[in-house]
Write a protein that holds these residues in place. Structure first.
Motif, PDB file in Angstrom:
ATOM      1  N   PHE A 211       0.797  -1.206   0.093  1.00 26.08           N
ATOM      2  CA  PHE A 211       0.303  -0.054  -0.076  1.00 26.08           C
ATOM      3  C   PHE A 211       0.882   1.308   0.069  1.00 26.08           C
ATOM      4  O   PHE A 211       0.412   2.324   0.339  1.00 26.08           O
ATOM      5  N   ARG A 249      -5.082   5.679   6.048  1.00 25.35           N
ATOM      6  CA  ARG A 249      -5.731   5.694   4.698  1.00 25.35           C
ATOM      7  C   ARG A 249      -6.670   4.578   4.528  1.00 25.35           C
ATOM      8  O   ARG A 249      -6.472   3.719   5.044  1.00 25.35           O
ATOM      9  N   HIS A 251      -7.710   2.290   1.525  1.00 23.92           N
ATOM     10  CA  HIS A 251      -7.193   1.661   0.423  1.00 23.92           C
ATOM     11  C   HIS A 251      -8.271   0.734  -0.122  1.00 23.92           C
ATOM     12  O   HIS A 251      -8.826  -0.085   0.500  1.00 23.92           O
ATOM     13  N   VAL A 260      -4.296  -3.498  -5.779  1.00 25.37           N
ATOM     14  CA  VAL A 260      -4.572  -2.387  -5.149  1.00 25.37           C
ATOM     15  C   VAL A 260      -4.946  -1.147  -6.017  1.00 25.37           C
ATOM     16  O   VAL A 260      -4.292  -0.858  -6.799  1.00 25.37           O
ATOM     17  N   GLY A 262      -6.438   1.904  -5.294  1.00 26.57           N
ATOM     18  CA  GLY A 262      -5.735   3.273  -4.597  1.00 26.57           C
ATOM     19  C   GLY A 262      -6.804   3.828  -3.461  1.00 26.57           C
ATOM     20  O   GLY A 262      -7.520   2.917  -2.807  1.00 26.57           O
ATOM     21  N   ASP A 263      -6.509   5.014  -3.002  1.00 23.11           N
ATOM     22  CA  ASP A 263      -7.030   5.299  -1.827  1.00 23.11           C
ATOM     23  C   ASP A 263      -8.555   5.707  -2.128  1.00 23.11           C
ATOM     24  O   ASP A 263      -8.740   6.239  -3.175  1.00 23.11           O
TER      25      ASP A 263
END
Length: 294
Positions: A211, A249, A251, A260, A262-263
Motif C-alpha cells: 500500500f 488511509r 485503500h 490495490v 488506490g485510496d
C-alpha cells in the motif's frame, strides 16, 4: 443493508436504511454489547452475566443467565448475535477468564424463548468474541485471546464446530456472496488476507508495503471490510516519522485479483470509523456524531 445502531445516553439507537433514527431501545443495566434484529424491532443485550432479549416495546422478553463472574475474573465479556433469519441467538461466553468455568462456551438460544438449543465448549481462553451470521444459518465467530492471538470458528446451530486452526488472524468481514472472508494478522498487523469460506485457504495476502507505506512505521488496522462483491477497503495506519502524528488511509482492493486500486479519498474521525455495507456504500460519522451514508 446491514443494520446500523449505536449506544447513546438514552439507550441503543437503531437507524433505518436512510440513517434516520428508527427507534431507541432502553439498555439494561450493565449492557456491554448488543445486537439488533434484521427487522429493527428486537434487541439482545449482553451484560457481564446474562443475555437479555427486548421486544419492540422495549420490555424484557427473556433472560439467559450465563453465571456470575468469579472473584478472580479477568477482562472478559459475553457477545451475542442474531442468526441471519432472527430465529436464533448465538452467545460466546468466555467462562475461563470470567472465573466461572473450566472452558469457554458457544451457546445457541431460541430467539423467541431464550431456551438453549445447543451448548458447545471451545478450546480457547478468550476475552471476547465477534459474531458474523451467514444466510445459510451458520455462524462465524472470532475469539480474541489478547496477546495470545485470535481464533476463528464456523458452526451450524447443531453439530461440530469447525476450527480454522489459526491463532494469529483477526476476522474483519464476510464477503457479500458469503463465499469468502477477510482477516488481518493479529500480533504485528503486517498483512491482510482474503480467504475462501470453505477451508479458509488464502486467495492472496497484501502487506503494508503493498500500500506504499513503510512497514517499520505503519500497520494494517483491524478495520475496513467489503465495500461490494468485488472491492474491499483496507485501512493502513501509521505515524509520521518526523512528528509522530498519526495518519490513516482507506485503500480499495480488488478481492478477486489482489490489485490495490488506490485510496478511497475519504476523511474520517479515526481509523476505525468507516463501516462498509457491502452494497457499494459505507457509513462514516461527522464530528458532531451525525452518521453519513456515502
Amino acid at each position: 443493508m446491514r443494520v446500523i445502531s449505536r449506544r447513546t445516553g438514552d439507550g441503543i439507537e437503531v437507524f433505518d436504511a436512510d440513517l434516520e433514527s428508527a427507534r431507541v431501545f432502553p439498555a439494561p443495566p450493565g449492557t456491554r454489547g448488543w445486537a439488533v434484529t434484521s427487522t429493527r424491532d428486537g434487541l439482545v443485550c449482553a451484560t457481564d452475566d446474562a443475555v437479555i432479549r427486548l421486544g419492540p416495546d422495549g420490555r424484557q422478553r427473556w433472560r439467559f443467565d450465563a453465571g456470575r463472574p468469579g472473584p478472580h475474573r479477568g477482562a472478559a465479556r459475553l457477545d451475542a448475535a442474531f442468526s441471519a433469519d432472527d430465529t436464533l441467538v448465538w452467545v460466546y461466553a468466555p467462562h475461563v477468564l470470567a472465573d466461572r468455568g473450566d472452558s469457554d462456551e458457544w451457546i445457541v438460544l431460541d430467539a423467541a424463548t431464550g431456551t438453549p438449543r445447543s451448548r458447545r465448549p471451545l478450546p480457547v481462553t478468550g476475552h471476547g468474541g465477534s459474531h458474523f451470521p451467514l444466510r445459510d444459518g451458520r455462524m462465524l465467530l472470532d475469539v480474541g485471546e489478547g496477546q495470545d492471538g485470535s481464533r476463528v470458528f464456523l458452526a451450524a446451530a447443531d453439530g461440530d464446530v469447525h476450527d480454522y486452526g489459526w491463532g494469529d488472524r483477526v476476522l474483519i468481514d464476510v464477503s457479500p456472496d458469503q463465499r469468502g472472508f477477510m482477516t488481518v494478522e493479529h500480533q504485528e498487523q503486517r498483512d491482510v488476507a482474503f480467504h475462501d469460506l470453505a477451508g479458509g485457504a488464502a486467495r492472496f495476502r497484501l502487506g503494508v508495503a503493498d500500500f506504499g507505506a513503510d512497514p517499520e512505521l505503519a500497520v494494517i488496522e483491524w478495520a475496513g471490510g467489503y465495500l461490494d462483491a468485488d472491492t474491499a477497503v483496507v485501512v493502513v495506519y501509521g505515524e509520521d516519522g518526523a512528528t509522530g502524528e498519526p495518519w490513516w488511509r482507506h485503500h480499495r482492493v480488488a478481492v478477486h485479483t489482489g490489485e490495490v486500486l488506490g485510496d478511497l479519498g475519504i476523511v474520517t474521525i479515526d481509523e476505525n470509523d468507516l463501516r462498509p455495507l457491502g452494497d457499494g456504500t459505507y457509513v462514516i460519522s461527522d464530528t458532531d456524531g451525525t452518521l453519513r451514508r456515502m
